[in-house]
Design a protein around this motif. Structure first.
Motif, PDB file in Angstrom:
ATOM      1  N   ALA A  55       9.745   5.191   2.107  1.00 55.31           N
ATOM      2  CA  ALA A  55       9.301   6.365   2.612  1.00 55.31           C
ATOM      3  C   ALA A  55       7.704   6.981   2.267  1.00 55.31           C
ATOM      4  CB  ALA A  55      10.264   7.674   1.972  1.00 55.31           C
ATOM      5  N   VAL A  56       7.631   6.395   1.038  1.00 56.28           N
ATOM      6  CA  VAL A  56       6.144   6.595   0.582  1.00 56.28           C
ATOM      7  C   VAL A  56       5.239   5.696   1.052  1.00 56.28           C
ATOM      8  CG1 VAL A  56       4.801   6.670  -1.504  1.00 56.28           C
ATOM      9  CG2 VAL A  56       7.213   7.493  -1.569  1.00 56.28           C
ATOM     10  N   GLY A  57       4.058   6.192   1.825  1.00 61.33           N
ATOM     11  CA  GLY A  57       3.073   5.167   2.478  1.00 61.33           C
ATOM     12  C   GLY A  57       2.175   4.795   1.588  1.00 61.33           C
ATOM     13  N   ASP A  58       1.613   5.286   0.381  1.00 58.16           N
ATOM     14  CA  ASP A  58       0.756   4.763  -0.493  1.00 58.16           C
ATOM     15  C   ASP A  58       1.276   4.126  -1.513  1.00 58.16           C
ATOM     16  OD1 ASP A  58      -1.488   4.128  -1.860  1.00 58.16           O
ATOM     17  OD2 ASP A  58      -1.686   6.510  -2.613  1.00 58.16           O
ATOM     18  N   LYS A  59       0.950   2.821  -1.496  1.00 55.51           N
ATOM     19  CA  LYS A  59       1.731   1.831  -2.387  1.00 55.51           C
ATOM     20  C   LYS A  59       0.900   1.859  -3.759  1.00 55.51           C
ATOM     21  CE  LYS A  59       3.705  -1.219   1.085  1.00 55.51           C
ATOM     22  NZ  LYS A  59       3.818  -2.400   1.503  1.00 55.51           N
ATOM     23  N   GLU A  60       0.065   2.616  -3.855  1.00 53.09           N
ATOM     24  CA  GLU A  60      -0.584   2.712  -5.380  1.00 53.09           C
ATOM     25  C   GLU A  60      -0.483   4.195  -5.837  1.00 53.09           C
ATOM     26  OE1 GLU A  60      -2.229   0.533  -6.849  1.00 53.09           O
ATOM     27  OE2 GLU A  60      -2.143  -0.817  -4.816  1.00 53.09           O
ATOM     28  N   SER A  61       0.574   5.062  -5.136  1.00 52.53           N
ATOM     29  CA  SER A  61       0.880   6.321  -5.772  1.00 52.53           C
ATOM     30  C   SER A  61       1.998   6.429  -6.929  1.00 52.53           C
ATOM     31  CB  SER A  61       1.471   7.149  -4.321  1.00 52.53           C
ATOM     32  OG  SER A  61       2.822   6.499  -4.121  1.00 52.53           O
ATOM     33  N   TYR A  62       1.785   7.477  -7.478  1.00 47.14           N
ATOM     34  CA  TYR A  62       2.920   7.445  -8.686  1.00 47.14           C
ATOM     35  C   TYR A  62       4.505   7.255  -8.106  1.00 47.14           C
ATOM     36  CZ  TYR A  62       6.040  10.452 -11.595  1.00 47.14           C
ATOM     37  OH  TYR A  62       7.146  10.714 -12.245  1.00 47.14           O
ATOM     38  N   MET A  63       4.543   8.050  -7.187  1.00 46.73           N
ATOM     39  CA  MET A  63       6.155   7.757  -6.818  1.00 46.73           C
ATOM     40  C   MET A  63       6.617   6.362  -6.367  1.00 46.73           C
ATOM     41  SD  MET A  63       7.421  11.024  -4.580  1.00 46.73           S
ATOM     42  CE  MET A  63       6.217  11.012  -3.260  1.00 46.73           C
ATOM     43  N   TYR A  64       5.550   5.639  -5.668  1.00 51.36           N
ATOM     44  CA  TYR A  64       6.019   4.234  -5.266  1.00 51.36           C
ATOM     45  C   TYR A  64       5.990   3.518  -6.669  1.00 51.36           C
ATOM     46  CZ  TYR A  64       5.949  -0.325  -2.808  1.00 51.36           C
ATOM     47  OH  TYR A  64       6.392  -1.333  -2.192  1.00 51.36           O
ATOM     48  N   THR A  65       5.215   3.629  -7.403  1.00 51.54           N
ATOM     49  CA  THR A  65       5.057   2.732  -8.765  1.00 51.54           C
ATOM     50  C   THR A  65       6.273   3.152  -9.611  1.00 51.54           C
ATOM     51  OG1 THR A  65       2.634   2.831  -8.637  1.00 51.54           O
ATOM     52  CG2 THR A  65       3.513   2.278 -10.825  1.00 51.54           C
ATOM     53  N   ALA A  96      12.040  15.069 -15.616  1.00 47.75           N
ATOM     54  CA  ALA A  96      11.150  16.333 -16.111  1.00 47.75           C
ATOM     55  C   ALA A  96       9.918  16.127 -15.249  1.00 47.75           C
ATOM     56  CB  ALA A  96      10.878  16.084 -17.683  1.00 47.75           C
ATOM     57  N   LEU A  97       9.216  14.912 -14.703  1.00 50.42           N
ATOM     58  CA  LEU A  97       8.003  14.941 -14.056  1.00 50.42           C
ATOM     59  C   LEU A  97       8.211  14.921 -12.290  1.00 50.42           C
ATOM     60  CD1 LEU A  97       6.421  12.244 -16.079  1.00 50.42           C
ATOM     61  CD2 LEU A  97       5.999  14.604 -16.427  1.00 50.42           C
ATOM     62  N   ALA A  98       9.380  14.509 -11.814  1.00 53.00           N
ATOM     63  CA  ALA A  98       9.569  14.219 -10.496  1.00 53.00           C
ATOM     64  C   ALA A  98       9.599  15.353  -9.603  1.00 53.00           C
ATOM     65  CB  ALA A  98      10.849  13.240 -10.262  1.00 53.00           C
ATOM     66  N   LEU A  99       8.946  15.559  -8.315  1.00 55.06           N
ATOM     67  CA  LEU A  99       9.420  16.700  -7.721  1.00 55.06           C
ATOM     68  C   LEU A  99      10.728  16.511  -7.007  1.00 55.06           C
ATOM     69  CD1 LEU A  99       5.948  16.464  -5.942  1.00 55.06           C
ATOM     70  CD2 LEU A  99       6.435  17.781  -7.530  1.00 55.06           C
TER      71      LEU A  99
END
Length: 534
Positions: free
Chosen positions: A349-359, A410-413
């Motif tokens: 789902a996450v498009g940006d592979k450098e993003s925090y969620m993807y990593t 505690a960090l994830a949306l």
């Protein structure tokens, strides 16, 4: 709005409000983008979770093994490789065909032609040139007449005494007063519940072969044999299933058109229960009108032990007092494969592979992959040895995973795909770590998902069931067939055997009934699949 007339405090409040609204709009936009990418992936992308495209190189776990490159890979000579492959294939083919019946057809020269063209002396046989082919003999339908002789007494007839009429012994039919034989009923059930062939297509095939039976006949036969002969086997298997202490469970939707007091579009459910490691394979289905956990509580009334499930909250009713009965002595074991699936959905789902969620999602996947890799290495150990090794090797890994999960929670949306993935593991922690309590337990509930898959595949072909009686019958037939398959039996041969034996025995005799169960050593060899070790 004239900003020049606002005080400093009012300006700061307005700026803060706009900032919050902007942040919320950005989060909502990001959520919609995730859902769009995920829907595209489900429509056009690969469904496999085995490999993740564009994996990041993170410094965790097997970094050395991941980065290492072989200095030189020595290829085999093409000729040698072909020879080796040919020998391996030949041996495999011989093993595959060894248990099939063989018909030998010989072609020889006539005595007149057995003359040497060079010296005209007689030829002698050296060896045959052998070619193997698989011959298919299509099924044929015949009428089998059973002539049961009736005897009388001439003396009693002449003397005017009541004349006794004595009949010779003969096997009872599977359905009294019907043209259906054990083999015909077994064939219908196999086509519908193994090959997923709907009754209307079977009707067409039988007509092409000269047998004018319709789908109503076949439906009536299925319900009849299920109720009279297969249900006692089903009930006996249920008694044995709940006596074991490691089970798996799952459920899936089912549409039943003519349920009293319900609309045709109302969802019903097919529940599935099966034994786990260390027990004989038993797979049972049960039709219910709802997904209430009380259904599982009633079915598993006598069960005590470990139950593998997904995260469905209905199973919590097994642990509480309810109308279905008192709380049960059950330990629920959740599924790490489901936890991993949530993270792979995030990666899609996450498009940006450098993003925090993807990593972060990728790192979570690697944690779980390491657990499964460790389990694979322990697969040959006994259950006791596996339990000990899990305490030594798997427990630290599980603890590290949940330390990571608690930090990320505690960090994830919460509404993001990653937040939902984290929440799954966070909320299921107590059930997930139960894997460490017994060496027979499994990291995933895949055993249950594999067992319910044949029903799901069949449902795609026949789409719905007309009546509750039909749904009940389907549950019983699927149970017998899938348990037979799991015990390496040929479904058609096993069903035919049951329909020949059950009408001619006392089905209330448990000892006799046990001799017919799918794992019984006394089953005839014809029921066993070619690759059976028994």
């Amino acid at each position: 709005m004239d900003l020049s007339k606002l005080s400093r405090e009012e300006l700061e409040a307005a700026y803060l409000k706009v900032s919050v609204e902007k942040e919320q709009a950005e989060l909502q936009l990001k959520w919609y983008e995730e859902q769009y990418r995920l829907s595209k992936q489900k429509l056009f992308g690969k469904s496999s979770e085995q490999h993740i495209d564009g994996q990041l190189s993170l410094p965790i776990f097997n970094e050395a093994e991941m980065e290492r490159q072989p200095i030189c890979v020595e290829p085999k000579l093409e000729e040698d490789a072909n020879i080796a492959s040919s020998k391996k294939q030949k041996g495999k083919r011989q093993r595959d065909l060894s248990k099939l019946p063989t018909e030998v057809v010989e072609y020889k020269l006539s005595p007149v032609d057995q003359v040497c063209p060079t010296c005209t002396n007689s030829l002698h046989e050296v060896r045959p040139e052998i070619r193997k082919e698989l011959e298919v003999i299509p099924a044929k339908i015949i009428v089998r007449e059973t002539h049961r002789m009736i005897y009388s007494c001439r003396t009693c007839e002449t003397e005017g005494i009541t004349v006794p009429m004595i009949k010779a012994d003969a096997p009872k039919p599977v359905i009294k007063g019907s043209i259906a034989s054990p083999s015909l009923v077994a064939d219908i059930l196999t086509k519908k519940y193994v090959d997923a062939t709907p009754l209307y297509r079977q009707e067409q095939e039988y007509k092409r072969r000269g047998l004018p039976i319709n789908r109503q006949n076949m439906a009536n036969w299925i319900i009849k044999v299920s109720k009279d002969w297969l249900k006692p086997v089903y009930k006996r298997m249920q008694e044995l299933l709940v006596s074991y202490d490691v089970l798996h469970s799952d459920e899936t939707e089912l549409e039943v058109l003519n349920e009293p007091g319900r609309e045709a579009s109302t969802k019903s459910y097919m529940w599935m229960y099966r034994t786990g490691n260390g027990h004989v394979p038993i797979i049972l289905y049960e039709y219910q009108q709802s997904r209430s956990g009380d259904n599982a509580k009633r079915f598993l009334k006598e069960f005590k032990g470990y139950l593998h499930t997904d995260a469905y909250s209905g199973y919590e009713k097994l642990l509480k007092e309810s109308q279905a009965g008192p709380a049960m002595e059950v330990t629920l074991v959740a599924c790490f494969a489901h936890a991993r699936r949530y993270f792979t959905e995030t990666l899609k789902a996450v498009g940006d592979k450098e993003s925090y969620m993807y990593t972060s999602a990728y790192q979570s996947v690697k944690y779980i992959d390491e657990m499964f890799a460790l389990e694979q290495k322990m697969s040959t150990l006994s259950f006791e040895e596996r339990h000990e090794e899990r305490q030594r090797l798997l427990k630290p890994l599980v603890e590290a995973y949940f330390t990571w999960i608690e930090k990320e929670h505690a960090l994830a949306l919460p509404k993001s795909s990653y937040g939902k993935a984290i929440a799954y593991s966070f909320n299921q922690k107590d059930k997930l770590i139960n894997i460490l309590k017994d060496g027979r337990l499994e990291l995933s509930n895949n055993r249950a998902e594999r067992a319910i898959k044949p029903f799901v595949i069949g449902r795609k072909n026949w789409l719905f069931t007309n009546t509750p009686a039909g749904a009940d019958s389907s549950a019983v037939v699927y149970s017998i067939i899938e348990t037979a398959k799991e015990n390496n039996l040929i479904p058609f041969e096993y069903l035919r055997f049951l329909f020949e034996k059950l009408p001619n025995m006392d089905i209330s005799n448990i000892e006799e009934l046990d001799q017919l169960l799918p794992w019984s050593e006394s089953l005839p060899l014809a029921c066993r699949a070619a690759n059976s070790s028994k």
